[in-house]
Motif scaffolding. Structure first.
Motif, mmCIF file in Angstrom:
data_model
loop_
_atom_site.group_PDB
_atom_site.id
_atom_site.type_symbol
_atom_site.label_atom_id
_atom_site.label_comp_id
_atom_site.label_asym_id
_atom_site.label_seq_id
_atom_site.Cartn_x
_atom_site.Cartn_y
_atom_site.Cartn_z
ATOM 1 N N ARG A 135 -9.091 3.093 0.260
ATOM 2 C CA ARG A 135 -8.880 2.450 -1.036
ATOM 3 C C ARG A 135 -10.015 2.820 -2.004
ATOM 4 O O ARG A 135 -9.820 2.883 -3.210
ATOM 5 C CB ARG A 135 -8.805 0.937 -0.837
ATOM 6 C CG ARG A 135 -8.374 0.175 -2.040
ATOM 7 C CD ARG A 135 -8.197 -1.312 -1.674
ATOM 8 N NE ARG A 135 -7.434 -1.979 -2.680
ATOM 9 C CZ ARG A 135 -6.110 -2.009 -2.733
ATOM 10 N NH1 ARG A 135 -5.412 -1.426 -1.815
ATOM 11 N NH2 ARG A 135 -5.488 -2.629 -3.704
ATOM 12 N N PRO A 152 -4.680 2.181 1.982
ATOM 13 C CA PRO A 152 -5.294 0.968 2.536
ATOM 14 C C PRO A 152 -6.718 1.191 3.008
ATOM 15 O O PRO A 152 -7.195 2.312 3.101
ATOM 16 C CB PRO A 152 -4.375 0.676 3.731
ATOM 17 C CG PRO A 152 -3.931 2.029 4.181
ATOM 18 C CD PRO A 152 -3.792 2.850 2.915
ATOM 19 N N THR A 162 0.827 -1.201 0.000
ATOM 20 C CA THR A 162 0.000 0.000 0.000
ATOM 21 C C THR A 162 0.869 1.262 0.000
ATOM 22 O O THR A 162 2.055 1.226 0.335
ATOM 23 C CB THR A 162 -0.927 0.024 1.229
ATOM 24 O OG1 THR A 162 -0.126 -0.079 2.410
ATOM 25 C CG2 THR A 162 -1.936 -1.108 1.165
ATOM 26 N N LYS A 186 -1.949 2.015 -3.743
ATOM 27 C CA LYS A 186 -3.179 2.686 -3.292
ATOM 28 C C LYS A 186 -3.156 2.821 -1.781
ATOM 29 O O LYS A 186 -2.391 2.167 -1.088
ATOM 30 C CB LYS A 186 -4.402 1.851 -3.702
ATOM 31 C CG LYS A 186 -4.503 1.555 -5.182
ATOM 32 C CD LYS A 186 -4.966 2.755 -5.949
ATOM 33 C CE LYS A 186 -5.247 2.453 -7.404
ATOM 34 N NZ LYS A 186 -4.176 2.771 -8.305
#
Length: 138
Positions: A59, A55, A13, A53
């Motif tokens: 997201r 988390p 992430t 991305k």
């Protein structure tokens, strides 16, 4: 003898990637020998086309959330994901991809950015064994 820092990153992430590269580049600028071992989902950070991305619920914001974070980070002089990853390489931070995780995740050496060394856990543990700082980012 130069102090060593050994980091393990197991998630791919944005926040985990940035934490590893921020700590790694600061350690390198402090004169430390920095080694970062990427395993399991952390390998995604080393891919040529990596776009980590945020988390959890963040997201859902997709790339917008990352851009918003990068904008906030830029205000305090922290580069983008791509800039921080390249800065780590330029400063001589050693980036390692876990060979076993690569097999499990179906990732090939050619999928990774240049400068990444593929190693097994045994080699990394040998490096980390005498590190002054050992951190798990997962």
């Amino acid at each position: 003898m130069t102090d060593k820092m050994a980091l393990v990153v197991s998630e791919g992430t944005f926040d985990k990637a940035m934490m590893a590269f921020i700590l790694g580049t600061i350690g390198a600028t402090m004169g430390m020998e920095v080694h970062i071992f990427f395993t399991f989902f952390g390998l995604e950070i080393l891919k040529k086309d990596a776009k980590p991305k945020l988390p959890g619920i963040y997201r859902l914001f997709g790339n917008f959330g990352v851009k918003m974070m990068e904008k906030k980070m830029k205000k305090v002089n922290i580069g983008s994901f791509e800039e921080m990853r390249q800065q780590a390489i330029d400063l001589g931070v050693n980036l390692y991809a876990c060979s076993t995780s690569m097999s499990v995740m179906g990732i090939k050496k050619e999928d990774l950015i240049e400068g990444v060394e593929v190693v097994g856990a045994t080699k990394f543990l040998d490096i980390a064994m005498d590190a002054k700082i050992q951190l798990f980012i997962g």
